[in-house]
Motif scaffolding. Structure first.
Motif: not given
Length: 115
Positions: A64, A68, A72, A83, A85
């Motif tokens: 995860e 991320k 980013k 986002s 996820k």
């Protein structure tokens, strides 16, 4: 001394067997594949988003934190929000070609645009 931690058997009510051993689930976090082995799909999506268009990157296999981090990077290069996820990255807006180019630049060679 016997280890008697009640948190490990939280969902077990009672056992009459004195030799019963409580089994705990140990989830192993999967390791992240190399960027050249990832098969990412980039597509535009507007379902359940109030008519707004988002760029959706799916097919990421890994931790995860790595997901991320990649999310980013993509969001900052496109200058928008989003986002990351559940194995997918959402970038707000229509940045399909830019995201594909950024992923190829980062070493994700098996990236393909869909639709």
């Amino acid at each position: 001394m016997k280890k008697n931690n009640w948190k490990e058997r939280l969902n077990v009510v009672y056992s009459t067997n004195p030799d019963y051993h409580y089994e705990t689930e140990n989830e192993e976090e999967e390791s992240t594949l190399m960027p050249s082995q990832q098969k990412l799909r980039v597509q535009l999506d507007r379902k359940n988003r109030g008519g707004k268009v988002v760029t959706l990157v799916t097919g990421f296999i890994g931790t995860e934190d790595d997901l991320k981090e990649l999310g980013k990077l993509l969001k900052s290069k496109c200058g928008v929000g989003g986002s990351a996820k559940d194995g997918e990255i959402i970038v707000q807006g229509d940045f399909k070609q830019k995201v594909v180019d950024l992923l190829k630049k980062e070493g994700y060679t098996q990236t393909k645009p869909v639709g």
